[in-house]
Design a protein around this motif. Structure first.
Motif, PDB file in Angstrom:
ATOM      1  N   ALA A  64       4.377  31.825  30.911  1.00  0.00           N
ATOM      2  CA  ALA A  64       3.906  31.300  32.195  1.00  0.00           C
ATOM      3  C   ALA A  64       2.901  30.202  31.885  1.00  0.00           C
ATOM      4  O   ALA A  64       1.976  30.393  31.100  1.00  0.00           O
ATOM      5  CB  ALA A  64       3.261  32.413  33.016  1.00  0.00           C
ATOM      6  N   LYS A  66       0.123  27.315  33.224  1.00  0.00           N
ATOM      7  CA  LYS A  66      -0.778  26.864  34.281  1.00  0.00           C
ATOM      8  C   LYS A  66      -1.341  25.505  33.876  1.00  0.00           C
ATOM      9  O   LYS A  66      -1.629  25.281  32.706  1.00  0.00           O
ATOM     10  CB  LYS A  66      -1.942  27.837  34.476  1.00  0.00           C
ATOM     11  CG  LYS A  66      -1.575  29.086  35.216  1.00  0.00           C
ATOM     12  CD  LYS A  66      -2.814  29.884  35.552  1.00  0.00           C
ATOM     13  CE  LYS A  66      -2.446  31.044  36.439  1.00  0.00           C
ATOM     14  NZ  LYS A  66      -3.633  31.722  36.965  1.00  0.00           N
ATOM     15  N   ASP A  69      -5.937  25.288  37.348  1.00  0.00           N
ATOM     16  CA  ASP A  69      -5.827  26.610  37.958  1.00  0.00           C
ATOM     17  C   ASP A  69      -4.497  26.798  38.685  1.00  0.00           C
ATOM     18  O   ASP A  69      -4.302  27.795  39.364  1.00  0.00           O
ATOM     19  CB  ASP A  69      -6.976  26.820  38.954  1.00  0.00           C
ATOM     20  CG  ASP A  69      -8.329  26.871  38.266  1.00  0.00           C
ATOM     21  OD1 ASP A  69      -8.383  27.287  37.094  1.00  0.00           O
ATOM     22  OD2 ASP A  69      -9.328  26.480  38.905  1.00  0.00           O
ATOM     23  N   GLN A  70      -3.599  25.818  38.566  1.00  0.00           N
ATOM     24  CA  GLN A  70      -2.343  25.836  39.309  1.00  0.00           C
ATOM     25  C   GLN A  70      -1.205  26.411  38.464  1.00  0.00           C
ATOM     26  O   GLN A  70      -1.007  25.999  37.322  1.00  0.00           O
ATOM     27  CB  GLN A  70      -1.960  24.412  39.742  1.00  0.00           C
ATOM     28  CG  GLN A  70      -3.022  23.668  40.512  1.00  0.00           C
ATOM     29  CD  GLN A  70      -3.360  24.350  41.820  1.00  0.00           C
ATOM     30  OE1 GLN A  70      -2.474  24.871  42.497  1.00  0.00           O
ATOM     31  NE2 GLN A  70      -4.632  24.352  42.176  1.00  0.00           N
ATOM     32  N   ASP A  71      -0.443  27.349  39.046  1.00  0.00           N
ATOM     33  CA  ASP A  71       0.772  27.807  38.379  1.00  0.00           C
ATOM     34  C   ASP A  71       1.722  26.624  38.282  1.00  0.00           C
ATOM     35  O   ASP A  71       1.947  25.921  39.261  1.00  0.00           O
ATOM     36  CB  ASP A  71       1.428  28.942  39.167  1.00  0.00           C
ATOM     37  CG  ASP A  71       0.631  30.234  39.098  1.00  0.00           C
ATOM     38  OD1 ASP A  71       0.003  30.484  38.061  1.00  0.00           O
ATOM     39  OD2 ASP A  71       0.654  30.986  40.096  1.00  0.00           O
ATOM     40  N   THR A  74       7.522  28.458  34.435  1.00  0.00           N
ATOM     41  CA  THR A  74       7.726  29.279  33.247  1.00  0.00           C
ATOM     42  C   THR A  74       8.504  28.501  32.207  1.00  0.00           C
ATOM     43  O   THR A  74       9.544  27.912  32.512  1.00  0.00           O
ATOM     44  CB  THR A  74       8.488  30.571  33.606  1.00  0.00           C
ATOM     45  OG1 THR A  74       7.730  31.299  34.579  1.00  0.00           O
ATOM     46  CG2 THR A  74       8.690  31.440  32.378  1.00  0.00           C
ATOM     47  N   THR A  98       5.762  23.222  39.707  1.00  0.00           N
ATOM     48  CA  THR A  98       5.403  23.349  41.123  1.00  0.00           C
ATOM     49  C   THR A  98       4.791  22.027  41.600  1.00  0.00           C
ATOM     50  O   THR A  98       4.348  21.213  40.791  1.00  0.00           O
ATOM     51  CB  THR A  98       4.384  24.479  41.320  1.00  0.00           C
ATOM     52  OG1 THR A  98       3.181  24.138  40.620  1.00  0.00           O
ATOM     53  CG2 THR A  98       4.922  25.815  40.834  1.00  0.00           C
TER      54      THR A  98
END
Length: 154
Positions: A64, A66, A69-71, A74, A98
């Protein structure tokens, strides 16, 4: 006295006969380069490091990612890549990030400040002549814009 000399010689021969130590250590993975592609997806060049004293075959990874602080998405791959003892190799993984992560990277590129990133997940590897194992990966670092290369962070 002869017995002492003989005993030292035998102990030395026994020590030499045992061979090198076969140590399996936790591997590491980090982003070596992140490239923003024209369609909005990214290519992450992952550096996989084998700290073991024996070769390991890296079968799969699920990390995962990041950005700040943002996802971001994957990183998933099945490289089936063998890396020698205390060596490293690089694989490329494509990810569809994203929207929030795209904006964070675009801001880091535009401001020439770069971005912080973290990876958290599992790597499945098989040490030479042993059974497959899972290793936990947790890594935090930063990427900076590469001079002269548009859309590239290193």
């Amino acid at each position: 006295m002869r017995w002492a000399v003989w005993l030292v010689c035998v102990a030395t021969l026994v020590a030499c006969a045992s061979g090198p130590v076969r140590r399996v250590s936790e591997p590491s993975a980090r982003i070596q380069q992140l490239t923003v592609l024209a369609d909005g997806s990214w290519t992450a060049d992952l550096r996989i490091e084998n700290f073991s004293s024996i070769p390991m075959r890296f079968d799969s990874l699920q990390l995962a990612m990041k950005i700040g602080d943002q996802d971001a998405g994957t990183l998933s791959a099945h490289p089936a890549l063998t890396i020698g003892p205390e060596s490293a190799d690089v694989i490329s993984v494509t990810v569809s990030p994203t929207v929030a992560a795209k904006l964070a990277v675009a801001d880091g590129l535009a401001s020439r400040q770069g971005v912080q990133y973290s990876l958290d997940g599992m790597v499945t590897a098989t040490p030479d002549e042993q059974r497959q194992r899972e290793f936990k990966i947790k890594r935090s670092s930063a990427l900076s814009p590469a001079p002269g290369l548009s859309g590239v962070l290193r």
